[in-house]
Enzyme design. Sequence first.
Site, PDB file in Angstrom:
ATOM      1  N   SER A   1      -7.823   4.151   9.175  1.00 46.45           N
ATOM      2  CA  SER A   1      -8.465   4.090   7.861  1.00 46.45           C
ATOM      3  C   SER A   1      -7.676   3.185   6.915  1.00 46.45           C
ATOM      4  CB  SER A   1      -8.575   5.518   7.304  1.00 46.45           C
ATOM      5  OG  SER A   1      -8.890   5.514   5.933  1.00 46.45           O
TER       6      SER A   1
ATOM      7  N   HIS B   1       0.836  -1.201   0.000  1.00 46.58           N
ATOM      8  CA  HIS B   1       0.000   0.000   0.000  1.00 46.58           C
ATOM      9  C   HIS B   1       0.869   1.248   0.000  1.00 46.58           C
ATOM     10  CE1 HIS B   1      -3.531   2.471   0.944  1.00 46.58           C
ATOM     11  NE2 HIS B   1      -2.712   3.172   1.695  1.00 46.58           N
TER      12      HIS B   1
ATOM     13  N   ARG C   1     -15.124  12.928   7.552  1.00 45.66           N
ATOM     14  CA  ARG C   1     -13.863  13.633   7.856  1.00 45.66           C
ATOM     15  C   ARG C   1     -13.540  14.642   6.764  1.00 45.66           C
ATOM     16  NH1 ARG C   1     -10.027   8.956   7.759  1.00 45.66           N
ATOM     17  NH2 ARG C   1      -8.391  10.502   8.091  1.00 45.66           N
TER      18      ARG C   1
ATOM     19  N   LYS D   1      -8.555  -1.234   5.995  1.00 47.67           N
ATOM     20  CA  LYS D   1      -8.750  -1.758   4.639  1.00 47.67           C
ATOM     21  C   LYS D   1      -7.745  -2.874   4.331  1.00 47.67           C
ATOM     22  CE  LYS D   1      -8.894   2.573   3.427  1.00 47.67           C
ATOM     23  NZ  LYS D   1      -8.989   3.908   2.833  1.00 47.67           N
TER      24      LYS D   1
ATOM     25  N   ASP E   1     -15.231   2.809   7.026  1.00 50.03           N
ATOM     26  CA  ASP E   1     -14.254   3.772   6.516  1.00 50.03           C
ATOM     27  C   ASP E   1     -14.880   4.667   5.454  1.00 50.03           C
ATOM     28  OD1 ASP E   1     -11.514   4.879   6.250  1.00 50.03           O
ATOM     29  OD2 ASP E   1     -11.731   4.104   4.217  1.00 50.03           O
TER      30      ASP E   1
HETATM   31  N1  URA Z   1      -5.735   7.293   2.825  1.00 44.91           N
HETATM   32  C1  URA Z   1      -6.708   6.562   3.420  1.00 44.91           C
HETATM   33  O1  URA Z   1      -7.077   5.492   2.947  1.00 44.91           O
HETATM   34  N2  URA Z   1      -7.296   7.049   4.527  1.00 44.91           N
HETATM   35  C2  URA Z   1      -6.945   8.222   5.077  1.00 44.91           C
HETATM   36  O2  URA Z   1      -7.513   8.595   6.081  1.00 44.91           O
HETATM   37  C3  URA Z   1      -5.925   8.987   4.442  1.00 44.91           C
HETATM   38  C4  URA Z   1      -5.330   8.489   3.320  1.00 44.91           C
END
Ligand code: URA
Length: 434
Positions: free
Chosen positions: A183, A82, A168, A187, A161
Site C-alpha cells: 500500500s 514518507h 481492509r 503510492k 489502494d
Molecule cells: N499507511 C498506508 O498508506 N497503507 C497502509 O496499509 C497502512 C498505513
Amino acid sequence: MRMTDIIRKKQYGDSLSREELSYALKGYVEDRIPDYQMSALVMAIWFMGMDMEETAELTSLMAASGDTVDLSSIHGIKVDKHSSGGVADTTTIAVGPLTAACGGRVAKMSGRGLSFSGGTLDKLESIPGFKVDQSMEDFTRIVNTCGVSIIGQTAKLVPADKKLYALRDVTSTVDSMSLIAASIMSKKLAGGGDKILLDVKWGSGAFMKTFNDALELAHIMVEIGRRTGIQTRALVTDMNQPLGNAVGNSLEVMEAIQILRGEAEGDLKELIVELTVHMLLLGEVSSSREDALKRITRALEDGSAVRKLQEMITLQGGDPRVCEDITLLPKASRVIEIPAPADGWITAIQTDEIGMAAVILGAGRMKKDDPIDPAVGLWMHKRLGDPVKKGELLAEFYVQNTDVLEEARNRFIKAIRIGRKPKSSHSLIADVVG
Ligand code: URA
Ligand code: CA
C-alpha cells in the site's frame, strides 16, 4: 483463471504468480470481482502472508492501476519522503523546506489524518489560504521555482489502494505486513520520485506496535524499492511518545515554524535534522554527513529555512506572514491547563490515546468526511522520563467546544503513566535500513 482457485491457493499458503495477482487486482478495480471474493483473498493473505516476490509484484501492479506522476521536468534528483504515521509528527512540513534551503528538490504528495495519526494536508490547510490541490503543471512549476511543494494526491493515483484499503479497513485486515508495504510503496512508486526516504515508526503511537515489526516492514519496503529500481532507505524511529510537543493542526504548524526559525530544540527537531541529512545524501546534494549537517545548521541559523517555507506558502496561495507572526494561525478560544494527578516520573505514554484526545477535541476525524477544526489540539509540557509534581502542568488543551472536554481530558490522563521510579526512554533513531 478463476478467483475461487486463487483464493484456495493462498489459503494453503502457496505463492501466487504475477498473472494470478493481476487477475484478482485488475478484476477487483474494474468491478468484475466482487468485494466478498476479494475479502476472502485478503483474509487468506492476512493469515498466510506473501513472499517477497509476490509482495513486489502486487506493489507494481497496484502502482500501475491509475495515473503515475511524471516529475521529469523538475531538475535534479527528487527524493520522496514518507512517514508511516504517528502523533505530533510534523516532520514533513519542516523537512521539505529545509531540504530545499540546502539545495535539494522536494515534490511531495501527502495524505490526511487517519485514526489517531495526524496528516500533513490537514496541517497545511490550517494556514489561511493554503491550497493543497494543485494541477500537475503548477506542482512542478512551484518545485522548479522554490525547490519544494507539498500537495494532495490526485484522485486517480493508485485507485487499487483506495479500494483495497477501504476493504481492509472493514474486514480487519489492515495490519498485514505485505499489504501495508504494498500500500505504502505503490503510492510512492506512482508518485514519480527518483529515490525514497521512509520513516517507519514503532511504538504506542505508531501502527507498528513493536520495534521488530517496524524493522521487518522497513526491510520489506526497502527490498520492494530495490526490486523496482528505486533506491529506498528507511529510518526506524521511536513513537512511544508524541514526537513534538504540539498535537493538532495549527499548533503543529506553529511548532514547525519555530523549528525552522531555529528557536526550538528536542526530539522533533532532531528527527527533522536526521531526515534532512538523508534527503541531502540520497539527493546527492551532499556527499557526506558532515557537509549535510553544515548546510542544515546554516539554513536554520541564517533564516533561509523558514524563508523557503514562506515561499512555498506564497506560491500555494497561503498567507506567508504566519512565518513571522504565528498568532495569525487559527487559535482556539480557550486554553485549559491539565495538571499532573500525582507525584513521580513519567514512565509510559499510550501515545495513540494522546492522538485520540486531540481527535476528540476536534483535530481529527471519527468518520471519513467529518469536518476538522484547525485551531484545536493540545500542547505537551512533559516527556517520558521527566519528573512531575502533583498539580504541575502536564499539557494545555486548546478547546472550542467544551462539551467534549471531559472525554478528551479523561483519555489524556489515562494515557500518561506516572511511576515511583524514573525510567529512561528509547533511542529516537533505532535503525537505518538501506
Ligand atoms: N499507511 C498506508 O498508506 N497503507 C497502509 O496499509 C497502512 C498505513
Ligand atoms: Ca510462500
